[in-house]
Scaffold this active site. Sequence first.
Site, PDB file in Angstrom:
ATOM      1  N   LYS A  94      31.699  25.773  33.112  1.00 57.06           N
ATOM      2  CA  LYS A  94      31.488  25.986  31.672  1.00 57.06           C
ATOM      3  C   LYS A  94      30.161  26.704  31.436  1.00 57.06           C
ATOM      4  O   LYS A  94      29.120  26.273  31.907  1.00 57.06           O
ATOM      5  CB  LYS A  94      31.468  24.638  30.931  1.00 57.06           C
ATOM      6  CG  LYS A  94      31.282  24.813  29.421  1.00 57.06           C
ATOM      7  CD  LYS A  94      31.426  23.498  28.697  1.00 57.06           C
ATOM      8  CE  LYS A  94      30.142  22.749  28.561  1.00 57.06           C
ATOM      9  NZ  LYS A  94      29.206  23.346  27.577  1.00 57.06           N
ATOM     10  N   ASP A 136      31.911  28.421  26.274  1.00 58.13           N
ATOM     11  CA  ASP A 136      31.753  27.446  25.192  1.00 58.13           C
ATOM     12  C   ASP A 136      30.901  28.028  24.069  1.00 58.13           C
ATOM     13  O   ASP A 136      29.730  27.692  23.932  1.00 58.13           O
ATOM     14  CB  ASP A 136      31.113  26.177  25.787  1.00 58.13           C
ATOM     15  CG  ASP A 136      31.085  25.029  24.799  1.00 58.13           C
ATOM     16  OD1 ASP A 136      31.794  25.088  23.782  1.00 58.13           O
ATOM     17  OD2 ASP A 136      30.344  24.055  25.056  1.00 58.13           O
ATOM     18  N   LEU A 137      31.508  28.900  23.257  1.00 59.54           N
ATOM     19  CA  LEU A 137      30.741  29.545  22.180  1.00 59.54           C
ATOM     20  C   LEU A 137      31.028  28.928  20.811  1.00 59.54           C
ATOM     21  O   LEU A 137      30.401  29.302  19.823  1.00 59.54           O
ATOM     22  CB  LEU A 137      31.046  31.053  22.137  1.00 59.54           C
ATOM     23  CG  LEU A 137      30.593  31.867  23.348  1.00 59.54           C
ATOM     24  CD1 LEU A 137      30.842  33.350  23.115  1.00 59.54           C
ATOM     25  CD2 LEU A 137      29.120  31.629  23.664  1.00 59.54           C
ATOM     26  N   LYS A 138      31.981  28.033  20.720  1.00 58.98           N
ATOM     27  CA  LYS A 138      32.287  27.328  19.450  1.00 58.98           C
ATOM     28  C   LYS A 138      32.311  28.307  18.268  1.00 58.98           C
ATOM     29  O   LYS A 138      31.549  28.173  17.312  1.00 58.98           O
ATOM     30  CB  LYS A 138      31.271  26.219  19.183  1.00 58.98           C
ATOM     31  CG  LYS A 138      31.229  25.158  20.273  1.00 58.98           C
ATOM     32  CD  LYS A 138      30.242  24.061  19.923  1.00 58.98           C
ATOM     33  CE  LYS A 138      30.138  23.023  21.018  1.00 58.98           C
ATOM     34  NZ  LYS A 138      29.543  23.504  22.286  1.00 58.98           N
ATOM     35  N   ASP A 144      33.428  31.254  11.979  1.00 58.21           N
ATOM     36  CA  ASP A 144      33.093  32.354  11.069  1.00 58.21           C
ATOM     37  C   ASP A 144      34.307  32.597  10.168  1.00 58.21           C
ATOM     38  O   ASP A 144      35.279  31.839  10.225  1.00 58.21           O
ATOM     39  CB  ASP A 144      32.740  33.610  11.889  1.00 58.21           C
ATOM     40  CG  ASP A 144      31.753  34.516  11.168  1.00 58.21           C
ATOM     41  OD1 ASP A 144      31.930  34.732   9.951  1.00 58.21           O
ATOM     42  OD2 ASP A 144      30.821  35.010  11.810  1.00 58.21           O
ATOM     43  N   PRO A 199      37.865  34.030   8.940  1.00 56.40           N
ATOM     44  CA  PRO A 199      39.031  34.239   9.808  1.00 56.40           C
ATOM     45  C   PRO A 199      39.111  35.622  10.440  1.00 56.40           C
ATOM     46  O   PRO A 199      39.405  35.744  11.632  1.00 56.40           O
ATOM     47  CB  PRO A 199      40.210  33.977   8.857  1.00 56.40           C
ATOM     48  CG  PRO A 199      39.666  33.001   7.866  1.00 56.40           C
ATOM     49  CD  PRO A 199      38.231  33.394   7.655  1.00 56.40           C
ATOM     50  N   THR A 250      29.260  15.848  18.717  1.00 59.11           N
ATOM     51  CA  THR A 250      28.911  14.446  19.013  1.00 59.11           C
ATOM     52  C   THR A 250      27.450  14.141  18.680  1.00 59.11           C
ATOM     53  O   THR A 250      27.037  12.997  18.736  1.00 59.11           O
ATOM     54  CB  THR A 250      29.187  14.104  20.495  1.00 59.11           C
ATOM     55  OG1 THR A 250      28.745  15.185  21.289  1.00 59.11           O
ATOM     56  CG2 THR A 250      30.652  13.857  20.737  1.00 59.11           C
ATOM     57  N   ARG A 279      29.847  10.237  32.970  1.00 56.35           N
ATOM     58  CA  ARG A 279      28.770   9.904  33.892  1.00 56.35           C
ATOM     59  C   ARG A 279      29.233   9.016  35.022  1.00 56.35           C
ATOM     60  O   ARG A 279      29.941   8.045  34.764  1.00 56.35           O
ATOM     61  CB  ARG A 279      27.681   9.094  33.142  1.00 56.35           C
ATOM     62  CG  ARG A 279      26.923   9.877  32.128  1.00 56.35           C
ATOM     63  CD  ARG A 279      25.966  10.771  32.869  1.00 56.35           C
ATOM     64  NE  ARG A 279      25.285  11.689  31.998  1.00 56.35           N
ATOM     65  CZ  ARG A 279      25.747  12.884  31.640  1.00 56.35           C
ATOM     66  NH1 ARG A 279      26.916  13.303  32.037  1.00 56.35           N
ATOM     67  NH2 ARG A 279      25.034  13.677  30.889  1.00 56.35           N
ATOM     68  N   GLY A 318      27.594  17.942  33.640  1.00 55.21           N
ATOM     69  CA  GLY A 318      26.475  18.854  33.893  1.00 55.21           C
ATOM     70  C   GLY A 318      25.415  18.211  34.766  1.00 55.21           C
ATOM     71  O   GLY A 318      25.460  18.272  35.990  1.00 55.21           O
ATOM     72  N   ARG A 319      24.463  17.539  34.113  1.00 58.13           N
ATOM     73  CA  ARG A 319      23.266  17.062  34.814  1.00 58.13           C
ATOM     74  C   ARG A 319      23.514  16.154  36.012  1.00 58.13           C
ATOM     75  O   ARG A 319      22.779  16.263  37.009  1.00 58.13           O
ATOM     76  CB  ARG A 319      22.313  16.416  33.807  1.00 58.13           C
ATOM     77  CG  ARG A 319      21.662  17.474  32.923  1.00 58.13           C
ATOM     78  CD  ARG A 319      21.041  16.893  31.701  1.00 58.13           C
ATOM     79  NE  ARG A 319      22.062  16.401  30.778  1.00 58.13           N
ATOM     80  CZ  ARG A 319      21.787  15.779  29.647  1.00 58.13           C
ATOM     81  NH1 ARG A 319      20.535  15.547  29.309  1.00 58.13           N
ATOM     82  NH2 ARG A 319      22.756  15.389  28.859  1.00 58.13           N
TER      83      ARG A 319
HETATM   84  O1  C5P Z   1      24.607  17.376  31.338  1.00 57.51           O
HETATM   85  P1  C5P Z   1      25.822  16.830  30.655  1.00 57.51           P
HETATM   86  O2  C5P Z   1      26.845  16.265  31.609  1.00 57.51           O
HETATM   87  O3  C5P Z   1      25.480  15.889  29.536  1.00 57.51           O
HETATM   88  O4  C5P Z   1      26.493  18.121  29.999  1.00 57.51           O
HETATM   89  C1  C5P Z   1      27.561  18.020  29.106  1.00 57.51           C
HETATM   90  C2  C5P Z   1      27.944  19.371  28.623  1.00 57.51           C
HETATM   91  O5  C5P Z   1      28.965  19.222  27.655  1.00 57.51           O
HETATM   92  C3  C5P Z   1      26.823  20.147  27.959  1.00 57.51           C
HETATM   93  O6  C5P Z   1      27.052  21.523  28.253  1.00 57.51           O
HETATM   94  C4  C5P Z   1      27.010  19.880  26.490  1.00 57.51           C
HETATM   95  O7  C5P Z   1      26.571  20.933  25.689  1.00 57.51           O
HETATM   96  C5  C5P Z   1      28.517  19.764  26.413  1.00 57.51           C
HETATM   97  N1  C5P Z   1      29.050  19.000  25.316  1.00 57.51           N
HETATM   98  C6  C5P Z   1      28.708  17.676  25.060  1.00 57.51           C
HETATM   99  N2  C5P Z   1      29.281  17.020  24.009  1.00 57.51           N
HETATM  100  C7  C5P Z   1      30.169  17.659  23.259  1.00 57.51           C
HETATM  101  C8  C5P Z   1      30.523  18.978  23.506  1.00 57.51           C
HETATM  102  C9  C5P Z   1      29.950  19.618  24.577  1.00 57.51           C
HETATM  103  O8  C5P Z   1      27.907  17.075  25.765  1.00 57.51           O
HETATM  104  N3  C5P Z   1      30.740  16.998  22.266  1.00 57.51           N
END
Ligand code: C5P
Length: 238
Positions: A35, A62-64, A67, A69, A121, A181, A209-210
């Site tokens: 992503k 992931d540009l969400k 704008d 239509p 979120t 996680r 991600g992390r």
């Molecule tokens: O590092 P981590 O696992 O928290 O990364 C989660 C990814 O998902 C990030 O790129 C974050 O921007 C994205 N994200 C999120 N919650 C959402 C939508 C996207 O954490 N509701």
Amino acid sequence: MNNGLERLILALDVERVEEGRELLASLEGELKYVKIGHQLYARGGFPFLREIGAMGFSIFLDLKLHDIPNTVFQATEALASENLWALTLHCGGGRKMLEEARRGKEKAGSRTNLLGVTVLTSFDDASWAEVAPGCSLPDALEKRAALCRETGIDGIVCSPLDLPVVRAAGEGLFTVVPGVRPASADDDQARVATPQKTIANGADYIVVGRPILNAPNRIAAVRSIAASIEEGLKCRSL
Ligand code: C5P
């Protein structure tokens, strides 16, 4: 590639293109989905996306988009022409915007999955009331998931805790779930669940991600999350 890896998406949230490139090179053959968010897209743009596509990764951009239509129609047509696995749209843009995004994808003759983001979120009840007085957050989530289903969007991004509502209102759409996680992690994601539990609860894909980016051994982290996903898949069939 095992079944777990077919459902794991790495959030490549790094600051520099070079860092992203090195990281993916170290995970080639170990991972399928990546992503890319605003940060790295702003730095690397399509040259970088094409480069990692050529490395064999499937790209989730992931540009969400949010704008009018017509603008979203044109943007989706252009982006969906680029061999992306998925592209996000913000459902706050409404029914017509989502319909036009779908029309843009169709005009491009593309198989890119369009994914709706319902409510960010980062909102809590108080900050939500400031921008949407009179509509509760759970109501907005449910209505927007239904809107995705009605407008022919392919999937929905949602938190682990919102899965039951989203799966009911957005029946037939696939779900992509961040905020996942391994049990031991400790960071700023408040609404979290383990990969196993999230998949057992019906998520189709998880975004991490992390816990991978910061792991001392990233390959081991990817493999361990994939194994946890496989455990979740087994729970589903029990
Ligand atoms: O590092 P981590 O696992 O928290 O990364 C989660 C990814 O998902 C990030 O790129 C974050 O921007 C994205 N994200 C999120 N919650 C959402 C939508 C996207 O954490 N509701």
